[in-house]
Motif scaffolding. Structure first.
Motif, PDB file in Angstrom:
ATOM      1  N   ASP A 143       0.828  -1.198   0.000  1.00  0.00           N
ATOM      2  CA  ASP A 143       0.000   0.000   0.000  1.00  0.00           C
ATOM      3  C   ASP A 143       0.866   1.252   0.000  1.00  0.00           C
ATOM      4  O   ASP A 143       1.706   1.433   0.879  1.00  0.00           O
ATOM      5  CB  ASP A 143      -0.901   0.009   1.241  1.00  0.00           C
ATOM      6  CG  ASP A 143      -1.720   1.285   1.348  1.00  0.00           C
ATOM      7  OD1 ASP A 143      -2.092   1.829   0.291  1.00  0.00           O
ATOM      8  OD2 ASP A 143      -1.980   1.725   2.481  1.00  0.00           O
TER       9      ASP A 143
ATOM     10  N   ALA B 294      -1.614   5.245   1.990  1.00  0.00           N
ATOM     11  CA  ALA B 294      -1.919   5.547   3.393  1.00  0.00           C
ATOM     12  C   ALA B 294      -3.211   4.889   3.841  1.00  0.00           C
ATOM     13  O   ALA B 294      -3.992   5.454   4.601  1.00  0.00           O
ATOM     14  CB  ALA B 294      -1.974   7.061   3.628  1.00  0.00           C
ATOM     15  N   GLY B 295      -3.428   3.678   3.353  1.00  0.00           N
ATOM     16  CA  GLY B 295      -4.592   2.913   3.790  1.00  0.00           C
ATOM     17  C   GLY B 295      -5.910   3.470   3.300  1.00  0.00           C
ATOM     18  O   GLY B 295      -6.905   3.459   4.035  1.00  0.00           O
TER      19      GLY B 295
ATOM     20  N   GLU C 295       3.275  -1.244   4.293  1.00  0.00           N
ATOM     21  CA  GLU C 295       2.910   0.159   4.147  1.00  0.00           C
ATOM     22  C   GLU C 295       4.160   0.937   3.808  1.00  0.00           C
ATOM     23  O   GLU C 295       5.168   0.841   4.502  1.00  0.00           O
ATOM     24  CB  GLU C 295       2.290   0.647   5.460  1.00  0.00           C
ATOM     25  CG  GLU C 295       1.769   2.072   5.423  1.00  0.00           C
ATOM     26  CD  GLU C 295       2.775   3.077   5.929  1.00  0.00           C
ATOM     27  OE1 GLU C 295       2.441   4.268   5.960  1.00  0.00           O
ATOM     28  OE2 GLU C 295       3.901   2.678   6.294  1.00  0.00           O
TER      29      GLU C 295
ATOM     30  N   ARG D  58       1.287   9.263   6.284  1.00  0.00           N
ATOM     31  CA  ARG D  58       1.144   8.138   7.188  1.00  0.00           C
ATOM     32  C   ARG D  58      -0.253   8.106   7.789  1.00  0.00           C
ATOM     33  O   ARG D  58      -0.803   9.139   8.172  1.00  0.00           O
ATOM     34  CB  ARG D  58       2.185   8.255   8.313  1.00  0.00           C
ATOM     35  CG  ARG D  58       3.547   7.686   7.868  1.00  0.00           C
ATOM     36  CD  ARG D  58       3.707   6.308   8.441  1.00  0.00           C
ATOM     37  NE  ARG D  58       4.521   5.443   7.616  1.00  0.00           N
ATOM     38  CZ  ARG D  58       5.852   5.475   7.555  1.00  0.00           C
ATOM     39  NH1 ARG D  58       6.544   6.368   8.190  1.00  0.00           N
ATOM     40  NH2 ARG D  58       6.488   4.584   6.829  1.00  0.00           N
ATOM     41  N   ASN D  59      -0.818   6.923   7.853  1.00  0.00           N
ATOM     42  CA  ASN D  59      -2.088   6.728   8.543  1.00  0.00           C
ATOM     43  C   ASN D  59      -1.765   6.065   9.878  1.00  0.00           C
ATOM     44  O   ASN D  59      -1.337   4.906   9.909  1.00  0.00           O
ATOM     45  CB  ASN D  59      -3.010   5.836   7.708  1.00  0.00           C
ATOM     46  CG  ASN D  59      -4.383   5.677   8.317  1.00  0.00           C
ATOM     47  OD1 ASN D  59      -4.531   5.704   9.534  1.00  0.00           O
ATOM     48  ND2 ASN D  59      -5.387   5.497   7.478  1.00  0.00           N
TER      49      ASN D  59
ATOM     50  N   TRP E 165      -2.937   2.444  10.440  1.00  0.00           N
ATOM     51  CA  TRP E 165      -2.827   1.636   9.218  1.00  0.00           C
ATOM     52  C   TRP E 165      -2.983   0.146   9.516  1.00  0.00           C
ATOM     53  O   TRP E 165      -3.739  -0.557   8.839  1.00  0.00           O
ATOM     54  CB  TRP E 165      -1.486   1.894   8.535  1.00  0.00           C
ATOM     55  CG  TRP E 165      -1.401   1.256   7.186  1.00  0.00           C
ATOM     56  CD1 TRP E 165      -1.858   1.744   5.994  1.00  0.00           C
ATOM     57  CD2 TRP E 165      -0.841  -0.030   6.891  1.00  0.00           C
ATOM     58  NE1 TRP E 165      -1.615   0.866   4.978  1.00  0.00           N
ATOM     59  CE2 TRP E 165      -0.989  -0.243   5.488  1.00  0.00           C
ATOM     60  CE3 TRP E 165      -0.225  -1.018   7.651  1.00  0.00           C
ATOM     61  CZ2 TRP E 165      -0.550  -1.408   4.857  1.00  0.00           C
ATOM     62  CZ3 TRP E 165       0.219  -2.184   7.018  1.00  0.00           C
ATOM     63  CH2 TRP E 165       0.055  -2.367   5.640  1.00  0.00           C
TER      64      TRP E 165
END
Length: 671
Positions: free
Chosen positions: A288, A291-292, A325, A331-332, A335
């Motif tokens: 991914d 960022a989700g 990721e 950034r999530n 995630w």
């Protein structure tokens, strides 16, 4: 692990029947899952190696039973690369530093054998590097984990690494190929390392072996556009047969793992499937860089559900064999838990047995296991604490099941020539492999003509010479059929073979779509395919000649799709990329992408014009792809034009535009 810049947004029961599909050589009935046994009786399992060790059979049974009970977490090179330890003592891992426990699966790679990954060393001898991989397998087992082994194999033609896609390698390492012996020597090293992996009591340690992964992408030499589906199937089968039957390796399960995405459609996933008799684990790789995003999660879950459905039909283990990721689009902080939640929420996707992330090789964007201080560490801890995730300390009874293997039925397949192979001389060798039995008679025929006998040779193939009439080398296609009489039954297989040279294209040309003998399958095999698309020859929409390309797309939740072709050319004599294009009238767009020296240069074209016209894209107006930050200031100058390796044509979604359509392309060239 795939090239991190390639896959980016640019805007059945074996032998159950004796008849097999023409050209495919694959069983037509599905395999069975481990069968319930009377109380006290061993469980019957159907795996690739019906002579596998009891521990290997038990591991398969455990993974099958684990479905729906929790997902095992895995980490590549957990004991040899990390940010939280320096001494590789077989006891420390970033996963343990992050959550207090080792991963349930420990991933390794054959790069250790070449000294290109720790604990292998380029200064070590071959025997020392074999011993290093063996030691890794032992250490992971001692930590209570399960071993997996991937294979980033060197280019056996050029001597470069796995990213060097030149040389049509697969065709050269198949039986009869110029580099076949070199490939065998590589497999010999794998066999020694795996056979040396024993516990203190002398029993062999089981390993899940995952060769030729992510083959539907074009970033490896075994990938799409660099080999055909039939060649891929045969090299996968040969690898299994050599390790299992020739070398007698008895502690391997075998995994097949294409890369995302398929839009939930099994057709593309199964395009290169070697057959139920050669696969124990149905894997799937997907990273991914969004960022989700909801779109990525939706696409992932749809594909995982498809893999689980296929695994249940075939009696295989479903697995998310690579994930991670990248952190490249922000950034999530949730995630890991959002990913797990999306998988758990789907009744099929939640049945994947394990999910394995890549190694902590380098900087913060490659911390696939986030350690203390990382932006995702707190969420990774929450992920690990979820009752549905399984780490090493949670494993129970992995090797406890009492099992017996169902005996594999006889199977026959045509090894050479492969389906859609082009032969340009008057002689070829027909090779047929019969496994799990001996054949009383094996023959071949061409276009239904007279049958000719094949004889068992020193390499275990039923083989014989095929003399081709010189007059047939005129770009025609013929059907080569083989029959084997085994235990009173006839097994069959066949291949469509193309005969004669194709006229070479002029310098600078990528494709005029005339050299595929009018065959859509041959066209498709010449390109790599990213996400959902279909390529066919069009006699109605073209710039010249008999055919153009009909490029049908389904952008779905991915938002983009692409095709690619190897170029490996010097374009310093040219100033522009030119093609004929007929758009579909949508607001979607096309992106021309030229790859050189690791940089990705792009030029955008709208698809609104439906008239069909020549498009000229000056090289001076190409710009680095927005995501290719490592080459943000690069220019498509003479130095880059001298080393063009790949041409890609992406189609991308525009807000409010339809996600499906067809565009037509012809005469792609530099001039």
């Amino acid at each position: 692990m795939h090239n991190p810049v390639v896959n980016r947004r640019s805007f059945v029961l074996l032998g159950a029947t004796v008849a097999m599909a023409a050209g495919a050589g694959m069983p037509t009935a599905s395999a069975a899952a481990p069968t319930a046994a009377p109380a006290g009786a061993p469980m019957r399992v159907r795996i690739v190696d019906d002579k596998a060790t009891s521990a290997t059979r038990a591991l398969f049974a455990y993974l099958m039973r684990q479905q729906g009970k929790g997902i095992l977490f895995g980490h590549q090179h957990a004991l040899s690369y990390g940010f939280t330890f320096t001494q590789q003592d077989g006891k420390a891992s970033d996963t343990k530093a992050a959550v207090g426990d080792h991963p349930a699966l420990f991933g390794w790679d054959t790069l250790i054998l070449d000294g290109d990954e720790r604990p292998g060393s380029r200064d070590a001898t071959e025997a020392e590097n074999i011993a290093a991989l063996t030691r890794c397998l032992r250490q992971a087992d001692a930590c209570g984990g399960i071993n997996t082994l991937s294979a980033h194999m060197p280019n056996f033609v050029t001597g470069e690494n796995f990213y060097d896609t030149g040389g049509r390698v697969v065709s050269q390492i198949l039986p009869g190929g110029a580099k076949h012996a070199r490939f065998n020597a590589f497999l010999d090293r794998i066999a020694k390392a795996v056979q040396g992996a024993r516990r203190p009591d002398g029993t062999l340690i089981p390993v899940i072996f995952r060769p030729f992964h992510e083959n539907n992408g074009g970033w490896f030499w075994w990938g799409a556009g660099h080999t055909t589906s039939a060649e891929y199937i045969e090299v996968f089968r040969y690898t299994v047969e050599y390790l299992r039957d020739t070398k007698g390796v008895r502690n391997l399960l075998y995994s097949y793992s294409p890369n995302s995405s398929f839009g939930g459609d099994p057709t593309g996933y199964l395009k290169t499937y070697p057959g139920d008799g050669y696969v124990d684990v149905l894997g799937y790789d997907a990273y991914d860089n969004s960022a989700g995003s909801d779109a990525w999660l939706e696409s992932l879950v749809k594909d995982l559900a498809m893999v689980v459905r296929l695994a249940e039909e075939k009696g295989k283990v479903p697995a998310y064999t690579e994930f991670g990721e990248s952190g490249e689009e922000g950034r999530n902080p949730q995630w890991f838990t959002r990913l797990l939640g999306a998988i758990k929420a789907d009744p099929l996707a939640r049945r994947v047995t394990y999910m394995q992330t890549w190694a902590n090789f380098g900087g913060s964007t490659r911390s696939y296991v986030p350690t203390p201080g990382h932006a995702l560490h707190a969420d990774f801890v929450r992920y690990a604490r979820d009752p549905y995730t399984v780490f090493a300390g949670d494993l129970r009874g992995v090797y406890a099941a009492r099992t017996t293997a169902v005996r594999n039925a006889p199977f026959m397949h045509l090894v050479t020539p492969t389906d859609r192979q082009r032969l340009t001389s008057t002689g070829s060798t027909v090779r047929v492999r019969v496994t799990h039995a001996e054949a009383s008679r094996v023959t071949y025929s061409v276009n239904g003509g007279r049958s000719r006998r094949l004889r068992l040779d020193a390499d275990g193939f039923y083989s014989g010479d095929w003399s081709i009439d010189p007059a047939w080398l005129d770009n025609r296609s013929v059907t080569l059929s083989v029959d084997a009489r085994v235990n009173g039954k006839t097994l069959t297989d066949s291949a469509l073979v193309l005969l004669g040279e194709v006229a070479p294209l002029p310098a600078g040309w990528i494709d005029d779509f005339e050299g595929y003998a009018g065959d859509d399958a041959t066209l498709s095999e010449a390109y790599s395919h990213i996400n959902a698309n279909t390529t066919t020859l069009s006699a109605d929409h073209k710039a010249s000649g008999s055919y153009g390309l009909a490029y049908s797309y389904d952008l779905g939740s991915a938002g983009y799709t692409g095709i690619g072709k190897s170029v490996d050319a010097d374009w310093t004599a040219f100033s522009s990329l030119v093609l004929w294009l007929r758009g579909d009238g949508s607001a979607n767009g096309a992106t021309l992408q030229v790859v050189s020296r690791g940089a990705y240069f792009e030029y955008g074209i709208p698809l609104s014009d439906t008239s069909g016209r020549e498009v000229r894209a000056p090289f001076s107006e190409f710009r680095p792809a927005p995501w290719d930050t490592a080459h943000a200031g690069a220019v498509l100058d003479a130095a880059h034009l001298a080393e063009v390796t790949t041409f890609n044509l992406y189609l991308g979604h525009s807000s409010g535009a339809p996600t499906k359509g067809t565009v037509y392309v012809d005469d792609i060239r530099a001039e």
